[in-house]
Write a protein that holds these residues in place. Structure first.
Motif, PDB file in Angstrom:
ATOM      1  N   MET A 119       0.971  -0.974   0.077  1.00  0.00           N
ATOM      2  CA  MET A 119       0.088  -0.149   0.010  1.00  0.00           C
ATOM      3  C   MET A 119       0.807   1.365   0.054  1.00  0.00           C
ATOM      4  SD  MET A 119      -2.907   0.953   2.889  1.00  0.00           S
ATOM      5  CE  MET A 119      -4.331   1.756   2.013  1.00  0.00           C
ATOM      6  N   ALA A 120       0.503   2.187  -0.931  1.00  0.00           N
ATOM      7  CA  ALA A 120       1.491   3.548  -1.078  1.00  0.00           C
ATOM      8  C   ALA A 120       1.073   4.321   0.062  1.00  0.00           C
ATOM      9  CB  ALA A 120       1.169   4.083  -2.505  1.00  0.00           C
ATOM     10  N   THR A 121       1.671   5.403   0.439  1.00  0.00           N
ATOM     11  CA  THR A 121       1.719   6.218   1.480  1.00  0.00           C
ATOM     12  C   THR A 121       1.425   7.465   0.532  1.00  0.00           C
ATOM     13  OG1 THR A 121       3.271   5.192   3.093  1.00  0.00           O
ATOM     14  CG2 THR A 121       2.760   7.522   3.511  1.00  0.00           C
ATOM     15  N   LEU A 122       0.426   8.215   1.115  1.00  0.00           N
ATOM     16  CA  LEU A 122       0.107   9.676   0.459  1.00  0.00           C
ATOM     17  C   LEU A 122       0.718  10.318   1.142  1.00  0.00           C
ATOM     18  CD1 LEU A 122      -3.847   9.109  -0.123  1.00  0.00           C
ATOM     19  CD2 LEU A 122      -1.874   8.769  -1.956  1.00  0.00           C
ATOM     20  N   ARG A 123       1.049  11.564   0.343  1.00  0.00           N
ATOM     21  CA  ARG A 123       1.768  12.737   0.965  1.00  0.00           C
ATOM     22  C   ARG A 123       0.762  13.842   0.630  1.00  0.00           C
ATOM     23  NH1 ARG A 123       7.390  13.359  -1.098  1.00  0.00           N
ATOM     24  NH2 ARG A 123       7.795  12.004   0.698  1.00  0.00           N
ATOM     25  N   VAL A 124       0.534  14.826   1.677  1.00  0.00           N
ATOM     26  CA  VAL A 124      -0.556  15.700   1.679  1.00  0.00           C
ATOM     27  C   VAL A 124       0.273  16.934   2.103  1.00  0.00           C
ATOM     28  CG1 VAL A 124      -2.417  16.790   2.572  1.00  0.00           C
ATOM     29  CG2 VAL A 124      -2.364  14.506   2.278  1.00  0.00           C
ATOM     30  N   GLY A 125       0.310  18.096   1.265  1.00  0.00           N
ATOM     31  CA  GLY A 125       0.546  19.432   1.527  1.00  0.00           C
ATOM     32  C   GLY A 125      -0.362  20.454   1.206  1.00  0.00           C
ATOM     33  N   SER A 126      -0.225  21.667   1.536  1.00  0.00           N
ATOM     34  CA  SER A 126      -1.002  22.703   1.590  1.00  0.00           C
ATOM     35  C   SER A 126      -0.314  24.146   1.745  1.00  0.00           C
ATOM     36  CB  SER A 126      -2.168  22.839   2.566  1.00  0.00           C
ATOM     37  OG  SER A 126      -1.747  22.729   4.137  1.00  0.00           O
ATOM     38  N   GLY A 127      -0.927  25.268   1.372  1.00  0.00           N
ATOM     39  CA  GLY A 127      -0.192  26.508   1.637  1.00  0.00           C
ATOM     40  C   GLY A 127      -1.055  27.555   0.911  1.00  0.00           C
ATOM     41  N   LYS A 128      -0.414  28.694   0.735  1.00  0.00           N
ATOM     42  CA  LYS A 128      -1.093  29.984   0.298  1.00  0.00           C
ATOM     43  C   LYS A 128      -0.015  30.957  -0.160  1.00  0.00           C
ATOM     44  CE  LYS A 128      -1.764  32.589   4.499  1.00  0.00           C
ATOM     45  NZ  LYS A 128      -2.607  33.233   5.055  1.00  0.00           N
ATOM     46  N   THR A 129      -0.560  31.618  -1.256  1.00  0.00           N
ATOM     47  CA  THR A 129       0.440  32.856  -1.762  1.00  0.00           C
ATOM     48  C   THR A 129       0.362  34.001  -0.859  1.00  0.00           C
ATOM     49  OG1 THR A 129      -1.297  33.391  -3.420  1.00  0.00           O
ATOM     50  CG2 THR A 129       0.038  31.791  -4.249  1.00  0.00           C
ATOM     51  N   ALA A 130       1.164  34.832  -1.137  1.00  0.00           N
ATOM     52  CA  ALA A 130       1.038  36.023  -0.435  1.00  0.00           C
ATOM     53  C   ALA A 130      -0.083  36.884  -1.004  1.00  0.00           C
ATOM     54  CB  ALA A 130       2.463  36.905  -0.329  1.00  0.00           C
ATOM     55  N   PRO A 131      -0.860  37.670  -0.174  1.00  0.00           N
ATOM     56  CA  PRO A 131      -2.063  38.428  -0.560  1.00  0.00           C
ATOM     57  C   PRO A 131      -1.500  39.326  -1.724  1.00  0.00           C
ATOM     58  CG  PRO A 131      -2.468  38.103   1.503  1.00  0.00           C
ATOM     59  CD  PRO A 131      -0.908  37.505   1.386  1.00  0.00           C
ATOM     60  N   GLY A 132      -1.891  39.638  -2.967  1.00  0.00           N
ATOM     61  CA  GLY A 132      -1.974  40.564  -3.827  1.00  0.00           C
ATOM     62  C   GLY A 132      -0.544  40.428  -4.643  1.00  0.00           C
ATOM     63  N   PHE A 182      -7.045  44.373  -4.342  1.00  0.00           N
ATOM     64  CA  PHE A 182      -8.096  43.565  -3.390  1.00  0.00           C
ATOM     65  C   PHE A 182      -7.451  42.452  -2.624  1.00  0.00           C
ATOM     66  CE2 PHE A 182     -10.816  44.646  -7.270  1.00  0.00           C
ATOM     67  CZ  PHE A 182     -11.523  45.536  -6.612  1.00  0.00           C
ATOM     68  N   GLY A 183      -6.085  42.242  -2.750  1.00  0.00           N
ATOM     69  CA  GLY A 183      -5.324  41.106  -1.906  1.00  0.00           C
ATOM     70  C   GLY A 183      -5.858  39.769  -2.314  1.00  0.00           C
ATOM     71  N   PHE A 184      -5.860  39.564  -3.590  1.00  0.00           N
ATOM     72  CA  PHE A 184      -6.268  38.029  -4.115  1.00  0.00           C
ATOM     73  C   PHE A 184      -5.032  37.199  -3.754  1.00  0.00           C
ATOM     74  CE2 PHE A 184      -9.065  39.703  -7.927  1.00  0.00           C
ATOM     75  CZ  PHE A 184     -10.181  39.704  -6.774  1.00  0.00           C
ATOM     76  N   HIS A 185      -5.403  36.145  -3.120  1.00  0.00           N
ATOM     77  CA  HIS A 185      -4.322  35.158  -3.082  1.00  0.00           C
ATOM     78  C   HIS A 185      -4.958  33.821  -3.220  1.00  0.00           C
ATOM     79  CE1 HIS A 185      -6.000  36.085   0.804  1.00  0.00           C
ATOM     80  NE2 HIS A 185      -5.845  34.778   1.390  1.00  0.00           N
ATOM     81  N   VAL A 186      -4.014  32.630  -3.430  1.00  0.00           N
ATOM     82  CA  VAL A 186      -4.547  31.224  -3.635  1.00  0.00           C
ATOM     83  C   VAL A 186      -4.197  30.502  -2.578  1.00  0.00           C
ATOM     84  CG1 VAL A 186      -4.081  29.309  -5.128  1.00  0.00           C
ATOM     85  CG2 VAL A 186      -4.017  31.503  -6.293  1.00  0.00           C
ATOM     86  N   ALA A 187      -4.992  29.724  -2.065  1.00  0.00           N
ATOM     87  CA  ALA A 187      -4.928  28.824  -0.718  1.00  0.00           C
ATOM     88  C   ALA A 187      -4.951  27.688  -1.718  1.00  0.00           C
ATOM     89  CB  ALA A 187      -5.926  28.908   0.177  1.00  0.00           C
ATOM     90  N   TRP A 188      -4.151  26.684  -1.460  1.00  0.00           N
ATOM     91  CA  TRP A 188      -3.848  25.328  -2.091  1.00  0.00           C
ATOM     92  C   TRP A 188      -3.759  23.968  -1.375  1.00  0.00           C
ATOM     93  CZ3 TRP A 188       0.308  22.421  -1.753  1.00  0.00           C
ATOM     94  CH2 TRP A 188       1.604  23.204  -1.218  1.00  0.00           C
ATOM     95  N   SER A 189      -4.223  23.036  -1.924  1.00  0.00           N
ATOM     96  CA  SER A 189      -3.546  21.619  -1.393  1.00  0.00           C
ATOM     97  C   SER A 189      -3.309  20.648  -2.321  1.00  0.00           C
ATOM     98  CB  SER A 189      -4.945  21.218  -0.337  1.00  0.00           C
ATOM     99  OG  SER A 189      -6.152  20.811  -0.944  1.00  0.00           O
ATOM    100  N   GLY A 190      -2.663  19.711  -2.038  1.00  0.00           N
ATOM    101  CA  GLY A 190      -2.183  18.817  -2.846  1.00  0.00           C
ATOM    102  C   GLY A 190      -2.049  17.458  -2.259  1.00  0.00           C
ATOM    103  N   ILE A 191      -2.309  16.304  -2.950  1.00  0.00           N
ATOM    104  CA  ILE A 191      -1.902  15.185  -2.472  1.00  0.00           C
ATOM    105  C   ILE A 191      -1.060  14.236  -3.715  1.00  0.00           C
ATOM    106  CG2 ILE A 191      -3.034  12.747  -2.088  1.00  0.00           C
ATOM    107  CD1 ILE A 191      -5.721  14.342  -1.298  1.00  0.00           C
ATOM    108  N   ASP A 192      -0.010  13.775  -3.180  1.00  0.00           N
ATOM    109  CA  ASP A 192       0.728  13.094  -3.893  1.00  0.00           C
ATOM    110  C   ASP A 192       1.230  11.521  -3.446  1.00  0.00           C
ATOM    111  OD1 ASP A 192       2.737  12.633  -6.064  1.00  0.00           O
ATOM    112  OD2 ASP A 192       4.443  13.501  -4.480  1.00  0.00           O
ATOM    113  N   GLU A 193       1.091  10.629  -4.708  1.00  0.00           N
ATOM    114  CA  GLU A 193       1.679   9.233  -4.414  1.00  0.00           C
ATOM    115  C   GLU A 193       2.935   9.110  -4.733  1.00  0.00           C
ATOM    116  OE1 GLU A 193      -0.015   4.718  -5.314  1.00  0.00           O
ATOM    117  OE2 GLU A 193      -1.535   6.324  -5.247  1.00  0.00           O
ATOM    118  N   PRO A 194       3.826   9.079  -3.563  1.00  0.00           N
ATOM    119  CA  PRO A 194       5.244   8.981  -4.170  1.00  0.00           C
ATOM    120  C   PRO A 194       5.572   7.587  -4.868  1.00  0.00           C
ATOM    121  CG  PRO A 194       5.021   9.456  -1.900  1.00  0.00           C
ATOM    122  CD  PRO A 194       3.743   9.428  -2.338  1.00  0.00           C
TER     123      PRO A 194
END
Length: 107
Positions: free
Chosen positions: A1-14, A95-107
């Motif tokens: 069974m593979a181990t999933l790697r999960v990550g998240s983050g966000k860009t700086a506003p604007g 307007f301070g637009f920024h991106v919040a993201w998450s990702g799932i990876d199967e190494p």
């Protein structure tokens, strides 16, 4: 069974938005801190400091996926609703637009 790697983050506003012709803007999101090794599945959302993301379109479309990032394009749903004001890097800063993201990876 593979181990999933999960990550998240966000860009700086604007910050880091680039002009995309007359259509809108794009941002290259750096996800390298998550240490993904394959082709992760990313999810992204647009946030702002003033609530103007309501009038945007494109946050669901993620392009150029790699283990270290992706590109996201953004435009107004209807320029007329924004007084004909084009979405530019300056309006993203305003307007301070920024991106919040998450990702799932199967190494």
């Amino acid at each position: 069974m593979a181990t999933l790697r999960v990550g998240s983050g966000k860009t700086a506003p604007g910050e880091s938005w680039q002009l995309y012709g007359q259509e809108g803007v794009y941002i290259d999101v750096d996800t390298s801190a998550a240490n993904f090794s394959g082709n992760p599945v990313y999810h992204a959302s647009i946030y702002s400091t003033g609530g103007n993301q309501l009038w945007t379109h494109g946050a669901h479309g993620i392009y150029n996926v790699t283990a270290t990032g992706f590109r996201l394009y953004l435009r107004w749903v209807d320029d007329a609703k924004r007084g004909g004001k084009q979405l530019t890097p300056d309006t993203c800063r305003e307007f301070g637009f920024h991106v919040a993201w998450s990702g799932i990876d199967e190494p």
